[in-house]
Design an enzyme around this catalytic site. Structure first.
Site, mmCIF file in Angstrom:
data_model
loop_
_atom_site.group_PDB
_atom_site.id
_atom_site.type_symbol
_atom_site.label_atom_id
_atom_site.label_comp_id
_atom_site.label_asym_id
_atom_site.label_seq_id
_atom_site.Cartn_x
_atom_site.Cartn_y
_atom_site.Cartn_z
ATOM 1 N N ALA A 246 0.813 -1.229 0.000
ATOM 2 C CA ALA A 246 0.000 0.000 0.000
ATOM 3 C C ALA A 246 0.842 1.273 0.000
ATOM 4 C CB ALA A 246 -0.935 -0.023 1.205
ATOM 5 N N SER B 32 1.458 -4.485 -5.032
ATOM 6 C CA SER B 32 0.245 -3.675 -5.106
ATOM 7 C C SER B 32 -1.025 -4.500 -4.911
ATOM 8 C CB SER B 32 0.213 -2.967 -6.473
ATOM 9 O OG SER B 32 -0.786 -1.995 -6.513
ATOM 10 N N CYS C 30 -6.269 -6.190 2.544
ATOM 11 C CA CYS C 30 -7.588 -6.157 3.188
ATOM 12 C C CYS C 30 -8.554 -7.163 2.567
ATOM 13 C CB CYS C 30 -8.187 -4.752 3.075
ATOM 14 S SG CYS C 30 -7.006 -3.461 3.472
ATOM 15 N N VAL D 289 16.142 -5.368 0.075
ATOM 16 C CA VAL D 289 17.134 -4.356 0.458
ATOM 17 C C VAL D 289 17.738 -4.813 1.787
ATOM 18 C CG1 VAL D 289 17.527 -1.955 1.098
ATOM 19 C CG2 VAL D 289 15.942 -2.511 -0.761
ATOM 20 N N ASN E 7 -1.885 4.189 2.716
ATOM 21 C CA ASN E 7 -2.058 4.864 1.419
ATOM 22 C C ASN E 7 -1.818 6.360 1.537
ATOM 23 O OD1 ASN E 7 -3.031 3.129 -0.940
ATOM 24 N ND2 ASN E 7 -4.157 2.281 0.785
ATOM 25 N N LYS F 259 -29.912 1.944 21.511
ATOM 26 C CA LYS F 259 -30.265 0.857 20.592
ATOM 27 C C LYS F 259 -31.255 1.455 19.604
ATOM 28 C CE LYS F 259 -32.576 -3.578 20.464
ATOM 29 N NZ LYS F 259 -33.397 -4.531 21.233
ATOM 30 N N TYR G 4 -32.685 10.895 5.227
ATOM 31 C CA TYR G 4 -33.676 9.917 5.707
ATOM 32 C C TYR G 4 -34.621 9.488 4.592
ATOM 33 C CZ TYR G 4 -38.273 8.409 7.249
ATOM 34 O OH TYR G 4 -39.451 7.725 7.342
HETATM 35 P P1 FAD Z 1 2.919 -4.034 3.875
HETATM 36 O O1 FAD Z 1 1.580 -4.375 3.326
HETATM 37 O O2 FAD Z 1 3.410 -4.837 5.029
HETATM 38 O O3 FAD Z 1 3.982 -4.101 2.694
HETATM 39 C C1 FAD Z 1 5.347 -3.967 2.917
HETATM 40 C C2 FAD Z 1 6.108 -4.702 1.846
HETATM 41 O O4 FAD Z 1 7.489 -4.435 1.971
HETATM 42 C C3 FAD Z 1 5.965 -6.223 1.944
HETATM 43 O O5 FAD Z 1 5.700 -6.752 0.676
HETATM 44 C C4 FAD Z 1 7.325 -6.661 2.468
HETATM 45 O O6 FAD Z 1 7.644 -7.979 2.102
HETATM 46 C C5 FAD Z 1 8.232 -5.631 1.805
HETATM 47 N N1 FAD Z 1 9.528 -5.501 2.454
HETATM 48 C C6 FAD Z 1 9.772 -5.459 3.800
HETATM 49 N N2 FAD Z 1 11.093 -5.329 4.035
HETATM 50 C C7 FAD Z 1 11.699 -5.292 2.824
HETATM 51 C C8 FAD Z 1 13.065 -5.180 2.398
HETATM 52 N N3 FAD Z 1 14.066 -5.067 3.283
HETATM 53 N N4 FAD Z 1 13.334 -5.193 1.076
HETATM 54 C C9 FAD Z 1 12.329 -5.300 0.166
HETATM 55 N N5 FAD Z 1 11.029 -5.406 0.509
HETATM 56 C C10 FAD Z 1 10.721 -5.400 1.813
HETATM 57 N N6 FAD Z 1 -6.433 -2.197 6.692
HETATM 58 C C11 FAD Z 1 -7.550 -1.433 6.580
HETATM 59 O O7 FAD Z 1 -7.457 -0.201 6.609
HETATM 60 N N7 FAD Z 1 -8.784 -2.023 6.422
HETATM 61 C C12 FAD Z 1 -8.932 -3.371 6.356
HETATM 62 O O8 FAD Z 1 -10.052 -3.876 6.185
HETATM 63 C C13 FAD Z 1 -7.774 -4.188 6.482
HETATM 64 N N8 FAD Z 1 -7.885 -5.525 6.444
HETATM 65 C C14 FAD Z 1 -6.752 -6.286 6.507
HETATM 66 C C15 FAD Z 1 -6.877 -7.668 6.426
HETATM 67 C C16 FAD Z 1 -5.744 -8.476 6.484
HETATM 68 C C17 FAD Z 1 -5.874 -9.958 6.432
HETATM 69 C C18 FAD Z 1 -4.456 -7.885 6.604
HETATM 70 C C19 FAD Z 1 -3.223 -8.735 6.661
HETATM 71 C C20 FAD Z 1 -4.338 -6.516 6.696
HETATM 72 C C21 FAD Z 1 -5.474 -5.702 6.646
HETATM 73 N N9 FAD Z 1 -5.384 -4.320 6.723
HETATM 74 C C22 FAD Z 1 -6.516 -3.546 6.638
HETATM 75 C C23 FAD Z 1 -4.073 -3.665 6.919
HETATM 76 C C24 FAD Z 1 -3.431 -3.280 5.588
HETATM 77 O O9 FAD Z 1 -3.394 -4.382 4.732
HETATM 78 C C25 FAD Z 1 -2.032 -2.773 5.876
HETATM 79 O O10 FAD Z 1 -2.159 -1.649 6.720
HETATM 80 C C26 FAD Z 1 -1.279 -2.387 4.612
HETATM 81 O O11 FAD Z 1 -1.039 -3.500 3.817
HETATM 82 C C27 FAD Z 1 0.046 -1.743 4.974
HETATM 83 O O12 FAD Z 1 0.737 -1.457 3.820
HETATM 84 P P2 FAD Z 1 2.306 -1.183 3.819
HETATM 85 O O13 FAD Z 1 2.677 -0.924 2.407
HETATM 86 O O14 FAD Z 1 2.635 -0.176 4.834
HETATM 87 O O15 FAD Z 1 2.968 -2.528 4.354
#
Ligand code: FAD
Length: 442
Positions: free
Chosen positions: A12, A40, A44, A81, A303, A359, A424
């Site tokens: 994200a 990408s 969620c 990295v 995001n 409620k 409403y």
């Molecule tokens: P991440 O999604 O963790 O992505 C980070 C990426 O960086 C990963 O691919 C990782 O492998 C990569 N990376 C890490 N270290 C390195 C490195 N050294 N070198 C190269 N790559 C690396 N949020 C909501 O707001 N609403 C929801 O309904 C919701 N539902 C969810 C349901 C589930 C099952 C899950 C797991 C999460 C949910 N979330 C929800 C949370 C949301 O998915 C995360 O907040 C979001 O994915 C965070 O994005 P990010 O890019 O910060 O991190």
């Protein structure tokens, strides 16, 4: 020479940063590194992919590497990295075959978070899962298809645990949720959580609260869970007990860490080292009511923070002020949502607060779709400012939280809100919307 922006992480925050950087500066060089096999994707959506409601993994991909390439954003998949060298503005990266150095002018760390995996006996048994990445969900789907587990234990009664309960139930599995806190959805108040607990129990889901897991039982495949109260049979276990930020790369070069060891950032997403930004689940943010630094990792925030980091790294001027911890989830027919401060959070901040719960119904009482919903408001007794809201109810309930989030975001008092002109018609609400009914209790 064009400016070189390098981004670590491709979900994200990383991809939002890349897209915004490109829009801000069409000429800069943008390179993204991710150690993941996918880019990408909507984390969620993973619970619904596991449950079968989303048929193909491609449906979860917002943009492919080829689409990024069309925007002249170079994506390096399965490339980790390993080291940042801030003094020379270089990174050490490793792909399948080699390790090499790349330079940057601006670096955005969007390394996200990983699921907490407690160091318990049996935690590596077959059939014990965490859910974070698309690959995690594929592994889980494969296991479910091969082993057809009958009983699934979900450790953790937060949003992910609850969403997975719905999806496991759709597969015909018997489910129990084990939660260490005194109630499920620990970021809501106990009285609101209790409404959901009773609903889930009425649907045959066993809820074990105030119970801590001490180990997983089994030889090769998991057969059960041992808790501080006894043993529970389970031929599949999901650990959904929270996440920890991937901040080790940042801390290794001395970047300041903040709460929960997330990377400290200011509202421009700048870290403590010049030209290095951080965004998403690896970073801290501010709470808009308390003004305190918090770690509330959510896709919505990732995001927004990614967008700000991308804009600023590319020479723009953007800021992200913070969050209210607004969250929402559905479990079967029941929806839950919350925003702002809960009672416990108000107590921790020593606020003089008052709360009211009502409620009401999702539609006019005579409308066939009318179902129960509960709404709770918390206000500051001194200023009259709305501090928090929580909702539990049937379809159509939970998104009402956005009205409350908007009001809190603008610092509104109860008095300013009681006459809001909310929409409403019988299929949508009683003539007094539940939000207005609750506001008028004060
Ligand atoms: P991440 O999604 O963790 O992505 C980070 C990426 O960086 C990963 O691919 C990782 O492998 C990569 N990376 C890490 N270290 C390195 C490195 N050294 N070198 C190269 N790559 C690396 N949020 C909501 O707001 N609403 C929801 O309904 C919701 N539902 C969810 C349901 C589930 C099952 C899950 C797991 C999460 C949910 N979330 C929800 C949370 C949301 O998915 C995360 O907040 C979001 O994915 C965070 O994005 P990010 O890019 O910060 O991190």
């Amino acid at each position: 020479m064009s400016q070189k922006i390098v981004i670590i992480g491709g979900v994200a925050a990383g991809t939002s940063a890349a897209a915004k950087a490109r829009r801000t500066n069409p000429d800069c060089e943008i390179t993204l590194y991710t150690d993941d096999q996918d880019i990408s994707y909507a984390g969620c959506g993973l619970p619904y992919f596991v449950g079968g409601g989303i048929a193909a993994k491609e449906n979860l991909i917002a943009r492919t590497a080829a689409e990024f390439q069309q925007e002249h954003i170079t994506v390096n998949m399965m490339t980790r990295v390993e080291e940042i060298k801030p003094e020379s503005c270089k990174l050490v990266v490793r792909d399948f075959v080699k390790s090499y150095e790349v330079g940057y002018d601006r670096l955005i760390i969007a390394t996200g978070a990983r699921p907490l995996k407690p160091n318990l006996p049996g935690v590596d048994l077959n059939g014990v899962f965490t859910l974070r990445s698309l690959q995690d969900s594929l592994r889980m789907k494969e296991y479910l298809a091969q082993k057809h587990p009958k009983t699934i234990a979900i450790v953790g009664g937060g949003y992910i645990g609850l969403e997975m309960a719905e999806n496991f139930a759709q597969l015909g599995c018997q489910i129990c949720i084990i939660e260490k806190s005194p109630h499920i959805i620990p970021n809501m108040d106990e009285d609101m959580a209790q409404i959901l607990t009773e609903y889930l129990e009425s649907k045959g889901i066993a809820i074990h609260t105030g119970e801590a897991v001490e180990g997983l039982i089994g030889e090769d495949c998991v057969k059960g869970v041992r808790t501080d109260r006894g043993e529970l049979a389970a031929d599949c276990v999901l650990l959904a007990i929270g996440v920890i930020p991937n901040s080790e790369l940042a801390s290794s070069i001395g970047l300041q860490l903040g709460t929960k060891n997330a990377i400290w950032v200011n509202s421009q997403m700048e870290t403590s080292v010049e030209h290095i930004y951080a965004a998403g689940d690896c970073a801290t943010t501010m709470h808009l009511i308390s003004g305190k630094e918090v770690y509330i990792p959510l896709g919505t925030t990732a995001n927004k923070q990614g967008k700000v980091a991308g804009a600023n790294a590319a020479g723009g001027h953007a800021a992200f002020k913070g969050v209210l911890g607004t969250g929402i989830a559905r479990v079967m027919e029941m929806e839950v949502s919350r925003t702002g401060l809960s009672e416990n959070e108000c107590k921790a901040l020593e606020l003089n607060f008052v709360s009211k719960r009502i409620k009401s119904h999702t539609a006019a009482g005579y409308a066939p779709e009318s179902k129960e919903m509960y709404l709770k408001l918390i206000a500051d007794q001194n200023s009259g400012r709305l501090l928090g809201g929580q909702i539990v109810g049937y379809a159509g309930s939970a998104k009402r939280i956005d009205t409350l989030a908007a009001a809190i975001h603008l610092g509104a008092t109860m008095e300013q809100l009681t006459d809001m002109d909310l929409a409403y018609a019988p299929p949508f609400s009683p003539v007094w919307d539940p939000v207005l009914i609750a506001l008028n209790q004060f």
